[in-house]
Motif scaffolding. Structure first.
Motif, PDB file in Angstrom:
ATOM      1  N   LEU A 100       0.812  -1.208   0.000  1.00 58.30           N
ATOM      2  CA  LEU A 100       0.000   0.000   0.000  1.00 58.30           C
ATOM      3  C   LEU A 100       0.851   1.266   0.000  1.00 58.30           C
ATOM      4  O   LEU A 100       0.609   2.193  -0.790  1.00 58.30           O
ATOM      5  CB  LEU A 100      -0.946  -0.011   1.204  1.00 58.30           C
ATOM      6  N   LYS A 101       1.841   1.352   0.885  1.00 59.60           N
ATOM      7  CA  LYS A 101       2.647   2.577   0.977  1.00 59.60           C
ATOM      8  C   LYS A 101       3.446   2.827  -0.295  1.00 59.60           C
ATOM      9  O   LYS A 101       3.571   3.968  -0.748  1.00 59.60           O
ATOM     10  CB  LYS A 101       3.566   2.502   2.199  1.00 59.60           C
ATOM     11  N   LYS A 102       3.981   1.769  -0.875  1.00 56.92           N
ATOM     12  CA  LYS A 102       4.739   1.922  -2.122  1.00 56.92           C
ATOM     13  C   LYS A 102       3.820   2.433  -3.231  1.00 56.92           C
ATOM     14  O   LYS A 102       4.205   3.308  -4.020  1.00 56.92           O
ATOM     15  CB  LYS A 102       5.354   0.580  -2.497  1.00 56.92           C
ATOM     16  N   TRP A 103       2.602   1.910  -3.273  1.00 55.61           N
ATOM     17  CA  TRP A 103       1.617   2.345  -4.269  1.00 55.61           C
ATOM     18  C   TRP A 103       1.233   3.812  -4.066  1.00 55.61           C
ATOM     19  O   TRP A 103       1.188   4.595  -5.019  1.00 55.61           O
ATOM     20  CB  TRP A 103       0.398   1.445  -4.195  1.00 55.61           C
ATOM     21  N   GLN A 104       0.960   4.178  -2.828  1.00 55.19           N
ATOM     22  CA  GLN A 104       0.562   5.552  -2.537  1.00 55.19           C
ATOM     23  C   GLN A 104       1.663   6.551  -2.857  1.00 55.19           C
ATOM     24  O   GLN A 104       1.391   7.642  -3.362  1.00 55.19           O
ATOM     25  CB  GLN A 104       0.124   5.665  -1.078  1.00 55.19           C
ATOM     26  N   HIS A 105       2.915   6.186  -2.583  1.00 55.33           N
ATOM     27  CA  HIS A 105       4.034   7.065  -2.926  1.00 55.33           C
ATOM     28  C   HIS A 105       4.129   7.244  -4.433  1.00 55.33           C
ATOM     29  O   HIS A 105       4.403   8.346  -4.927  1.00 55.33           O
ATOM     30  CB  HIS A 105       5.337   6.498  -2.378  1.00 55.33           C
ATOM     31  N   MET A 106       3.909   6.164  -5.179  1.00 56.57           N
ATOM     32  CA  MET A 106       3.961   6.259  -6.635  1.00 56.57           C
ATOM     33  C   MET A 106       2.873   7.184  -7.164  1.00 56.57           C
ATOM     34  O   MET A 106       3.125   8.020  -8.050  1.00 56.57           O
ATOM     35  CB  MET A 106       3.825   4.878  -7.268  1.00 56.57           C
ATOM     36  N   LEU A 107       1.654   7.054  -6.633  1.00 58.40           N
ATOM     37  CA  LEU A 107       0.566   7.935  -7.069  1.00 58.40           C
ATOM     38  C   LEU A 107       0.910   9.391  -6.775  1.00 58.40           C
ATOM     39  O   LEU A 107       0.705  10.279  -7.614  1.00 58.40           O
ATOM     40  CB  LEU A 107      -0.735   7.554  -6.370  1.00 58.40           C
ATOM     41  N   SER A 108       1.413   9.653  -5.580  1.00 60.56           N
ATOM     42  CA  SER A 108       1.733  11.022  -5.182  1.00 60.56           C
ATOM     43  C   SER A 108       2.837  11.623  -6.045  1.00 60.56           C
ATOM     44  O   SER A 108       2.774  12.800  -6.425  1.00 60.56           O
ATOM     45  CB  SER A 108       2.150  11.026  -3.705  1.00 60.56           C
ATOM     46  N   ASP A 109       3.835  10.818  -6.381  1.00 58.44           N
ATOM     47  CA  ASP A 109       4.976  11.320  -7.150  1.00 58.44           C
ATOM     48  C   ASP A 109       4.694  11.433  -8.639  1.00 58.44           C
ATOM     49  O   ASP A 109       5.462  12.074  -9.370  1.00 58.44           O
ATOM     50  CB  ASP A 109       6.195  10.409  -6.952  1.00 58.44           C
ATOM     51  N   ASN A 110       3.610  10.821  -9.113  1.00 61.61           N
ATOM     52  CA  ASN A 110       3.350  10.782 -10.554  1.00 61.61           C
ATOM     53  C   ASN A 110       1.954  11.286 -10.909  1.00 61.61           C
ATOM     54  O   ASN A 110       1.402  10.899 -11.942  1.00 61.61           O
ATOM     55  CB  ASN A 110       3.537   9.360 -11.078  1.00 61.61           C
ATOM     56  N   THR A 111       1.406  12.156 -10.066  1.00 62.97           N
ATOM     57  CA  THR A 111       0.091  12.723 -10.344  1.00 62.97           C
ATOM     58  C   THR A 111       0.084  13.451 -11.679  1.00 62.97           C
ATOM     59  O   THR A 111       0.987  14.242 -11.979  1.00 62.97           O
ATOM     60  CB  THR A 111      -0.311  13.690  -9.223  1.00 62.97           C
ATOM     61  N   GLY A 112      -0.923  13.169 -12.487  1.00 65.51           N
ATOM     62  CA  GLY A 112      -1.035  13.793 -13.794  1.00 65.51           C
ATOM     63  C   GLY A 112      -0.146  13.175 -14.855  1.00 65.51           C
ATOM     64  O   GLY A 112      -0.035  13.713 -15.960  1.00 65.51           O
ATOM     65  N   LYS A 127       4.166  -6.857 -23.955  1.00 65.84           N
ATOM     66  CA  LYS A 127       4.188  -5.407 -24.194  1.00 65.84           C
ATOM     67  C   LYS A 127       3.712  -4.669 -22.949  1.00 65.84           C
ATOM     68  O   LYS A 127       2.748  -5.093 -22.296  1.00 65.84           O
ATOM     69  CB  LYS A 127       3.271  -5.042 -25.367  1.00 65.84           C
ATOM     70  N   SER A 128       4.386  -3.592 -22.620  1.00 65.42           N
ATOM     71  CA  SER A 128       3.946  -2.789 -21.476  1.00 65.42           C
ATOM     72  C   SER A 128       2.670  -2.044 -21.834  1.00 65.42           C
ATOM     73  O   SER A 128       2.394  -1.752 -23.001  1.00 65.42           O
ATOM     74  CB  SER A 128       5.033  -1.810 -21.057  1.00 65.42           C
ATOM     75  N   PHE A 129       1.871  -1.755 -20.817  1.00 69.20           N
ATOM     76  CA  PHE A 129       0.625  -1.027 -21.036  1.00 69.20           C
ATOM     77  C   PHE A 129       0.569   0.175 -20.105  1.00 69.20           C
ATOM     78  O   PHE A 129       1.172   0.176 -19.016  1.00 69.20           O
ATOM     79  CB  PHE A 129      -0.596  -1.940 -20.826  1.00 69.20           C
ATOM     80  N   PRO A 130      -0.159   1.229 -20.523  1.00 69.90           N
ATOM     81  CA  PRO A 130      -0.199   2.451 -19.720  1.00 69.90           C
ATOM     82  C   PRO A 130      -1.337   2.453 -18.706  1.00 69.90           C
ATOM     83  O   PRO A 130      -2.384   1.824 -18.903  1.00 69.90           O
ATOM     84  CB  PRO A 130      -0.426   3.540 -20.770  1.00 69.90           C
ATOM     85  N   VAL A 131      -1.131   3.148 -17.615  1.00 71.90           N
ATOM     86  CA  VAL A 131      -2.166   3.526 -16.662  1.00 71.90           C
ATOM     87  C   VAL A 131      -1.979   5.012 -16.405  1.00 71.90           C
ATOM     88  O   VAL A 131      -0.862   5.465 -16.129  1.00 71.90           O
ATOM     89  CB  VAL A 131      -2.062   2.732 -15.346  1.00 71.90           C
ATOM     90  N   TYR A 132      -3.046   5.782 -16.530  1.00 69.81           N
ATOM     91  CA  TYR A 132      -2.970   7.232 -16.408  1.00 69.81           C
ATOM     92  C   TYR A 132      -3.414   7.651 -15.010  1.00 69.81           C
ATOM     93  O   TYR A 132      -4.544   7.382 -14.591  1.00 69.81           O
ATOM     94  CB  TYR A 132      -3.847   7.898 -17.468  1.00 69.81           C
ATOM     95  N   ILE A 133      -2.528   8.321 -14.289  1.00 71.59           N
ATOM     96  CA  ILE A 133      -2.856   8.831 -12.961  1.00 71.59           C
ATOM     97  C   ILE A 133      -3.382  10.251 -13.137  1.00 71.59           C
ATOM     98  O   ILE A 133      -2.640  11.168 -13.469  1.00 71.59           O
ATOM     99  CB  ILE A 133      -1.625   8.823 -12.035  1.00 71.59           C
ATOM    100  N   THR A 134      -4.669  10.428 -12.974  1.00 68.26           N
ATOM    101  CA  THR A 134      -5.275  11.742 -13.193  1.00 68.26           C
ATOM    102  C   THR A 134      -4.910  12.688 -12.043  1.00 68.26           C
ATOM    103  O   THR A 134      -4.311  12.283 -11.043  1.00 68.26           O
ATOM    104  CB  THR A 134      -6.811  11.632 -13.275  1.00 68.26           C
ATOM    105  N   THR A 135      -5.294  13.926 -12.179  1.00 64.20           N
ATOM    106  CA  THR A 135      -5.138  14.898 -11.090  1.00 64.20           C
ATOM    107  C   THR A 135      -6.394  14.969 -10.228  1.00 64.20           C
ATOM    108  O   THR A 135      -6.466  15.791  -9.315  1.00 64.20           O
ATOM    109  CB  THR A 135      -4.839  16.295 -11.661  1.00 64.20           C
ATOM    110  N   ASP A 136      -7.356  14.105 -10.516  1.00 63.82           N
ATOM    111  CA  ASP A 136      -8.647  14.144  -9.828  1.00 63.82           C
ATOM    112  C   ASP A 136      -8.712  13.074  -8.741  1.00 63.82           C
ATOM    113  O   ASP A 136      -8.412  11.894  -8.989  1.00 63.82           O
ATOM    114  CB  ASP A 136      -9.792  13.919 -10.817  1.00 63.82           C
ATOM    115  N   SER A 137      -9.140  13.488  -7.555  1.00 66.58           N
ATOM    116  CA  SER A 137      -9.361  12.538  -6.469  1.00 66.58           C
ATOM    117  C   SER A 137     -10.768  11.962  -6.584  1.00 66.58           C
ATOM    118  O   SER A 137     -11.606  12.457  -7.341  1.00 66.58           O
ATOM    119  CB  SER A 137      -9.177  13.214  -5.109  1.00 66.58           C
TER     120      SER A 137
END
Length: 475
Positions: A83-95, A116-126
């Motif tokens: 969980l913490k590793k995931w949350q840090h990634m979201l925070s550091d890669n917002t948008g 093949k790698s696939f994308p996931v888009y971290i929006t700026t919206d909570s």
């Protein structure tokens, strides 16, 4: 002691042989992961997207941004992201876009294949931190085992709000919240001595609507944003069961009207236009500013004989919250021709109407053709919702408080159980690919033999205790 040392040696040898494995083959296709999280847009505060690859003996997932690795996770046949590793990634890669590269080892590729790698888009919206929903048997034949629960969306914590086990095995249903508030909500308890349970400022009371000027109890509710009123439909509902029809169950109303409950004066207000045998009215919903009421309506028919002739339109009427009165003019927002509308919900910015469209009748949760549709309230132009829909049922839906997310129920996984999917609406009013509500164990989506029903966003955790609610129900 020797056995313990042997076990530890075996464990460390396994770790040494499996961590940081490198697949020998490069594939040119995307991995078949479950849930399908490829190409989705996610909130900045969503739970980890744990997934599985079936029939694998080992999986490796590398998360990166602009070809720079962020972290990697390995597992046997599941990826369980801390969980913490995931949350840090979201925070550091917002948008930003992150890319996920999956390598799999199995009988077909004992030396491993990197897809093949696939994308996931971290929006700026909570997204709102919690949802409330009902967990129920999928067939609706029995009301003896059901809960209303809440779930934290930034992790996997789930709590029971009220259970049928606390209600003498009676139905608990039709929860509604005032302005997404965890301290102002309601539900029905269908048992003796049940009633409508209303929680205001975290204080529960029980109301019998049929004793306040209406001969009927309420069914489908929607709480006025002022907090002063709750609009109810009053439905006399029946079910039919089929063995050869692809729609296994049909639910319909023999009659239905609208009544308005005034919380301040503890009275029920009725309007003759919405109470009478000539038409059915159901699924009421307020505009976010509280100035208009939306609802579904159709001319009455002999049922179930003429069930397939029942086509519901969506109408609206102005409302004066100062005195609880409705305006004279009734406007038709969606006209039923060859289709029927259910579950109207207005976006928080008051610009769009999201609803479910099916071939006929008013309860589309077993209609395989049921899809989500949306129109602009500024001219009734349709909005493209194709990306939200599948070949199976899409039904109940709710807006997040910021209007950037919707959550809806769908039977697309197996045709039997409804599960929750989340989709983003961007600033250009385009929906993204919906994704399955994340679970700690992704197999729980298939192994939990319950339907998820009536999702509603809430802005915080419900703190009223089960014992308080149980006492109010049974008092």
């Amino acid at each position: 002691m020797k056995q313990l040392l042997l076990s530890l040696l075996t464990f460390f040898l396994y770790i040494g042989c499996t961590e940081n494995k490198v697949a020998s083959k490069l594939g040119n296709t995307y991995p078949d992961i479950f849930p399908d999280y490829k190409g989705i847009s996610i909130p900045i505060n969503i739970a980890p997207l744990n997934f599985t690859v079936r029939n694998s003996s080992h999986i490796k997932a590398v998360f990166s941004n602009n070809n720079q690795p962020l972290f990697s996770i390995e597992g046997k046949n599941k990826i369980d992201i801390p969980l913490k590793k995931w949350q840090h990634m979201l925070s550091d890669n917002t948008g930003k876009q992150i890319d996920i590269s999956i390598s799999v080892w199995n009988e077909s590729y004992p030396e491993g294949i990197q897809y093949k790698s696939f994308p996931v888009y971290i929006t700026t919206d909570s997204i709102d931190p919690y949802i409330a929903y009902r967990l129920i048997e999928p067939g609706y034949e029995s009301w003896h085992e059901m809960d209303i629960r809440q779930r934290a969306l930034n992790c996997f914590k789930e709590d029971i709000i009220i259970s049928s086990n606390m209600n003498e095995k009676g139905c608990v249903n039709c929860h509604s919240f005032c302005n997404y508030s965890p301290t102002d909500f309601m539900f029905h308890a269908r048992t003796s001595p049940g009633g409508t349970i209303i929680i205001k400022n975290n204080q529960p009371t029980k109301v019998q609507l049929s004793q306040l000027g209406s001969s009927k109890e309420g069914t489908y509710p929607h709480w006025h944003p002022s907090g002063k009123y709750i609009i109810f439909s009053t439905n006399t509902t029946r079910q039919s069961f089929y063995s050869r029809n692809p729609n296994l169950i049909e639910v319909y109303d023999l009659e239905s009207d609208l009544v308005l409950y005034d919380l301040v004066h503890n009275t029920v207000i009725t309007d003759p236009r919405f109470n009478g045998p000539a038409s059915f009215e159901t699924f009421p919903a307020w505009a976010p500013d509280g100035k208009r009421l939306y609802y579904c309506t159709t001319p009455a028919r002999q049922l179930p004989k003429r069930l397939k002739e029942i086509k519901y339109s969506i109408c609206s009427v102005s409302f004066n919250p100062d005195n609880g009165s409705f305006g004279e003019t009734i406007d038709t927002i969606y006209t039923a021709h060859n289709k029927s509308a259910s579950f109207p919900r207005i976006s928080p910015d008051n610009q769009y109407l999201l609803f479910t469209e099916s071939d006929y009748a008013t309860f589309p949760i077993w209609h395989k053709e049921a899809d989500l549709k949306m129109i602009s309230l500024q001219g009734s132009a349709p909005v493209d919702t194709d990306i939200l829909n599948s070949t199976d049922v899409e039904s109940y839906h709710s807006w997040s408080s910021n209007g950037r997310w919707i959550i809806f129920s769908s039977r697309r996984l197996d045709g039997l159980y409804t599960r929750f999917f989340i989709a983003h609406l961007d600033k250009n009013k385009k929906f993204s690919k919906p994704f399955l509500l994340p679970q700690k164990d992704p197999d729980e989506n298939n192994l939990r033999m319950k339907s998820f029903n009536i999702p509603e966003f809430i802005k915080d955790k419900i703190t009223i205790t089960r014992s308080q609610l149980d006492h109010t129900v049974t008092d």
